[in-house]
Scaffold this active site. Structure first.
Site, PDB file in Angstrom:
ATOM      1  N   GLY A   1       0.816  -1.212   0.000  1.00  0.00           N
ATOM      2  CA  GLY A   1       0.000   0.000   0.000  1.00  0.00           C
ATOM      3  C   GLY A   1       0.845   1.256   0.000  1.00  0.00           C
TER       4      GLY A   1
ATOM      5  N   HIS B   1      -0.326   4.902   7.338  1.00  0.00           N
ATOM      6  CA  HIS B   1      -1.293   3.804   7.411  1.00  0.00           C
ATOM      7  C   HIS B   1      -2.688   4.310   7.704  1.00  0.00           C
ATOM      8  CE1 HIS B   1       2.655   2.052   8.492  1.00  0.00           C
ATOM      9  NE2 HIS B   1       2.269   1.172   7.599  1.00  0.00           N
TER      10      HIS B   1
ATOM     11  N   SER C   1      -8.800  28.744 -27.368  1.00  0.00           N
ATOM     12  CA  SER C   1      -9.492  30.017 -27.556  1.00  0.00           C
ATOM     13  C   SER C   1      -8.506  31.189 -27.560  1.00  0.00           C
ATOM     14  CB  SER C   1     -10.573  30.208 -26.501  1.00  0.00           C
ATOM     15  OG  SER C   1     -10.110  29.760 -25.262  1.00  0.00           O
TER      16      SER C   1
ATOM     17  N   GLY D   1      -8.572  27.410 -37.492  1.00  0.00           N
ATOM     18  CA  GLY D   1      -9.182  26.529 -36.484  1.00  0.00           C
ATOM     19  C   GLY D   1      -9.953  25.381 -37.107  1.00  0.00           C
TER      20      GLY D   1
ATOM     21  N   THR E   1     -19.319  26.436 -31.772  1.00  0.00           N
ATOM     22  CA  THR E   1     -18.146  27.185 -31.302  1.00  0.00           C
ATOM     23  C   THR E   1     -18.516  28.663 -31.236  1.00  0.00           C
ATOM     24  OG1 THR E   1     -17.239  27.780 -33.446  1.00  0.00           O
ATOM     25  CG2 THR E   1     -16.613  25.607 -32.577  1.00  0.00           C
TER      26      THR E   1
ATOM     27  N   ASP F   1     -22.578  26.766 -25.936  1.00  0.00           N
ATOM     28  CA  ASP F   1     -21.121  26.743 -26.021  1.00  0.00           C
ATOM     29  C   ASP F   1     -20.542  27.934 -25.250  1.00  0.00           C
ATOM     30  OD1 ASP F   1     -18.491  26.063 -27.196  1.00  0.00           O
ATOM     31  OD2 ASP F   1     -18.748  28.074 -28.027  1.00  0.00           O
TER      32      ASP F   1
ATOM     33  N   GLY G   1     -17.617  29.428 -25.378  1.00  0.00           N
ATOM     34  CA  GLY G   1     -16.881  30.397 -26.192  1.00  0.00           C
ATOM     35  C   GLY G   1     -17.842  31.328 -26.912  1.00  0.00           C
TER      36      GLY G   1
HETATM   37  N1  ATP Z   1     -11.745  25.223 -33.957  1.00  0.00           N
HETATM   38  C1  ATP Z   1     -12.398  26.176 -33.311  1.00  0.00           C
HETATM   39  N2  ATP Z   1     -12.844  27.257 -33.952  1.00  0.00           N
HETATM   40  C2  ATP Z   1     -13.510  28.224 -33.298  1.00  0.00           C
HETATM   41  N3  ATP Z   1     -13.762  28.196 -31.997  1.00  0.00           N
HETATM   42  C3  ATP Z   1     -13.347  27.136 -31.295  1.00  0.00           C
HETATM   43  C4  ATP Z   1     -12.645  26.073 -31.902  1.00  0.00           C
HETATM   44  N4  ATP Z   1     -12.336  25.190 -30.944  1.00  0.00           N
HETATM   45  C5  ATP Z   1     -12.813  25.668 -29.792  1.00  0.00           C
HETATM   46  N5  ATP Z   1     -13.429  26.827 -29.996  1.00  0.00           N
HETATM   47  C6  ATP Z   1     -14.057  27.711 -29.021  1.00  0.00           C
HETATM   48  O1  ATP Z   1     -13.182  27.855 -27.917  1.00  0.00           O
HETATM   49  C7  ATP Z   1     -13.906  27.643 -26.734  1.00  0.00           C
HETATM   50  C8  ATP Z   1     -12.988  26.965 -25.782  1.00  0.00           C
HETATM   51  O2  ATP Z   1     -12.526  25.853 -26.452  1.00  0.00           O
HETATM   52  P1  ATP Z   1     -11.719  24.665 -25.846  1.00  0.00           P
HETATM   53  O3  ATP Z   1     -12.243  24.327 -24.482  1.00  0.00           O
HETATM   54  O4  ATP Z   1     -11.626  23.621 -26.861  1.00  0.00           O
HETATM   55  O5  ATP Z   1     -10.346  25.256 -25.771  1.00  0.00           O
HETATM   56  P2  ATP Z   1      -9.525  25.817 -24.583  1.00  0.00           P
HETATM   57  O6  ATP Z   1     -10.015  25.221 -23.326  1.00  0.00           O
HETATM   58  O7  ATP Z   1      -9.477  27.274 -24.719  1.00  0.00           O
HETATM   59  O8  ATP Z   1      -8.094  25.247 -24.963  1.00  0.00           O
HETATM   60  P3  ATP Z   1      -7.529  23.776 -24.916  1.00  0.00           P
HETATM   61  O9  ATP Z   1      -7.947  23.150 -26.190  1.00  0.00           O
HETATM   62  O10 ATP Z   1      -6.073  23.952 -24.843  1.00  0.00           O
HETATM   63  O11 ATP Z   1      -8.146  23.169 -23.692  1.00  0.00           O
HETATM   64  C9  ATP Z   1     -15.076  26.791 -27.096  1.00  0.00           C
HETATM   65  O12 ATP Z   1     -16.168  27.060 -26.259  1.00  0.00           O
HETATM   66  C10 ATP Z   1     -15.359  27.188 -28.535  1.00  0.00           C
HETATM   67  O13 ATP Z   1     -16.269  28.262 -28.598  1.00  0.00           O
END
Ligand code: ATP
Length: 586
Positions: free
Chosen positions: A63, A227, A451, A493, A501, A564, A566
């Protein structure tokens, strides 16, 4: 009956964990094997032994992996005698181990100071001696939590691993078992130079046993064993810096007093459930603390060395070093549990290495010294308001991303917004294209993640579109810039509107802005039309399938009804810009 669902452990049956683990260790390390008599006799030993050298045996309850089977290998242990979970191995098992690995040079048993281990290893040593083997024992009692004169004495903790390493290197160097310059003498020297103390944030869960709920949330235990026994003191959870300081004060106040200029080694040991991130944070604090006392930390070891199954917490071990002892730690060994550690090869302290400046970095195209024009003032307000709106939305964005992504979206955007607010006073706001370039540089430096990269592309493409008209920009120039920014995101992207997105907010926003202007809207009205289109886009993402970003890895059913993050962030900053323009117009 074992309930795999509630136990949340990747095991088969609780009663089989030790045997299956030891079989796995042998399967994955071609240099070790099991001793006959397994599973009653649980001894892991080196396949190739050099009987002209002193053999080293350690062991104890299981352990605590990688202790001790992970330290079997050339340059460290010859064998590890393993008991059941947290239970000392039998005398027969230890004796079998001694018989298997001990040649004419003799054998040293390195034993953590626990009553069961003292008895079983001690009895086995006595019987082995009666059989004619040369056997010595060193007990390691490195626990610094209590000033203890009780019968059991101080416990053996992670410092034992330093004793394995020093004695292992001494044995490999061909030192005899006994004498002034011997394996036993070096093992004792290491054992006397070492002190350990731990902190736990959770109680460990033995396979098949419901863990105690002793440690309430918000509390930690200081000075625990390995432990699951309670610590010497329960206290509210403190910061990494404070915890490191409290532990080190205790270690160095009595058992391992340190003088200025003295050299030490530091071990940051996970008790099994602590992420590497936290180990490094505490390691940083510990090194800083020791350095602040004038002590030279010449070696650092960070990882899992002596665990308590899955306990969240760690221990710090300090070993007083001299150049010969350090050399023993540095000697290469083949035990998989001992880390490849960087010994400093350069004399001066490691300073950050400067990055040669790129062409764009720091090149402020406009002149920040010029008096701000009215549109520059509006731009400043729009940027500041948008950044503040994003910061206020951090929790909301994180909440969404925890459902549909990796949970970092709020943090990433807030980091970018904070950096923009910091850099804003330096932006050449009379020159929108140059400002867009600076915004790109700010988010590149600060945001990270997909992002961050996408917004970097966005601002640089927007700057390209604004350059044609800069420094005088019309509302439709801003619309074109928004469009160009979104197009660059798509180009690099690989996503397009409809893929869940931020493009689902940005693309309709740019289109609405431009078409509202064509229809004769005023700039602030067109900005509101853009923000409204972005909001509608956000709502649509709630029911979209994801084909880009982290959401594309999340099961479709989990995405449903959560927009989403982003896209939500884009709508938030666009709405904020529209409000700023509206109040500038009123
Ligand atoms: N290829 C893309 N084109 C446009 N917007 C994108 C794309 N990929 C992700 N996003 C946007 O970015 C936001 C965050 O994305 P995601 O969580 O994939 O990336 P992150 O957390 O910023 O980075 P990582 O990929 O390093 O974790 C998403 O909510 C989305 O709106």
């Amino acid at each position: 009956m074992y309930d795999a669902q509630s136990a949340k452990k990747l095991i088969n049956k609780p009663e089989d964990v030790v045997c299956e683990m030891l079989e796995g260790i042998c399967d994955m390390n071609p240099n070790v094997t099991r001793l006959e008599g397994f599973p009653d006799i649980k001894v892991i030993l080196r396949r190739e032994l050099d009987s002209s050298k002193v053999a080293l045996i350690s062991g104890g309850g299981s352990g605590h992996e990688p202790a001790h089977a992970g330290y079997v290998g050339k340059g460290m242990l010859s064998a590890a005698v393993c008991g059941d979970v947290f239970a000392s191995p039998s005398v027969d098992a230890v004796l079998a181990g001694i018989r298997a690995v001990t040649g004419p040079a003799g054998c040293l048993l390195i034993v953590k100071n626990y009553t069961g281990d003292r008895i079983n290893f001690g009895l086995a040593a006595e019987r082995a001696k009666m059989e004619g083997f040369k056997v010595e024992i060193v007990f390691v009692a490195d626990d610094c939590a209590l000033v203890q004169d009780s019968i059991p004495g101080r416990r053996g903790l992670a410092g034992t691993v330093f004793v394995h390493k020093v004695a292992g290197a001494a044995a490999e160097a061909g030192l005899p078992l006994l004498g002034n310059n011997s394996v036993l003498a070096e093992a004792r020297m290491a054992a006397e130079a070492v002190g350990t103390m731990g902190v736990a944030l959770s109680v460990c869960a033995l396979p098949g046993v419901k863990p105690s709920d002793r440690l309430s949330s918000g509390n930690m235990e200081l000075g625990l064993g390995i432990h699951g026994e309670p610590g010497a003191e329960t206290a509210p959870i403190a910061s990494a810096d404070e915890v490191a300081a409290r532990i080190l004060e205790k270690i160095t106040s009595y058992y391992v007093p340190l003088k200025e200029g003295e050299e030490v080694g530091l071990m940051v040991n996970s008790l099994g459930g602590t992420p590497s991130m936290e180990l490094s944070i505490v390691g940083r604090a510990a090194k800083k603390w020791l350095t602040s006392k004038g002590v030279q930390v010449v070696r650092c070891y960070c990882g899992s060395f002596m665990t308590a199954i899955d306990m969240i917490g760690l221990s710090l071990t300090v070993i007083r070093l001299s150049p010969p002892l350090t050399a023993r730690l540095d000697t290469p060994c083949e035990a998989p549990g001992w880390p490849l550690t960087a010994a400093p090869s350069l004399s001066s302290a490691a300073a950050p290495i400067p990055v040669p400046a790129g062409k764009l970095e720091g090149t402020i195209v406009g002149n920040p010294g010029e008096p701000a024009t009215p549109s520059a003032e509006t731009l400043r307000a729009a940027i500041a308001d948008a950044a503040n709106a994003i910061m206020q939305a951090e929790e909301k964005l994180t909440g969404m991303d925890q459902i549909v992504g990796d949970g970092d979206c709020g943090l990433t955007f807030a980091r970018g917004a904070r950096a923009i607010l910091e850099d804003l006073p330096k932006y050449p706001l009379n020159h929108p294209a140059a400002t867009a370039i600076q915004l790109g540089l700010t988010v590149r430096r600060s945001m990270g993640g997909s992002s961050g990269g996408l917004y970097d592309l966005f601002f640089h493409a927007a700057a390209g579109a604004l350059k044609e008209t800069s420094p005088t920009c019309s509302a439709s120039d801003w619309g074109t810039a928004l469009q160009a920014g979104a197009a660059a995101m798509m180009r690099y992207g690989g996503a397009a509107p409809g893929m869940r997105t931020m493009l689902d907010a940005l693309v309709p926003a740019a289109e609405s802005l431009l078409s509202a202007l064509v229809d004769g809207a005023l700039p602030h009205e067109a900005a509101q039309a853009a923000a409204d289109a972005a909001k509608e886009g956000v709502i649509k993402t709630s029911t979209m399938a994801a084909s880009a970003g982290r959401s594309s890895y999340v099961p479709a059913a989990q995405l449903n009804n959560t927009p989403d993050p982003g896209a939500a962030a884009a709508a938030i900053w666009l709405e904020s810009v529209a409000m700023t323009l509206r109040s500038a117009n009123s």
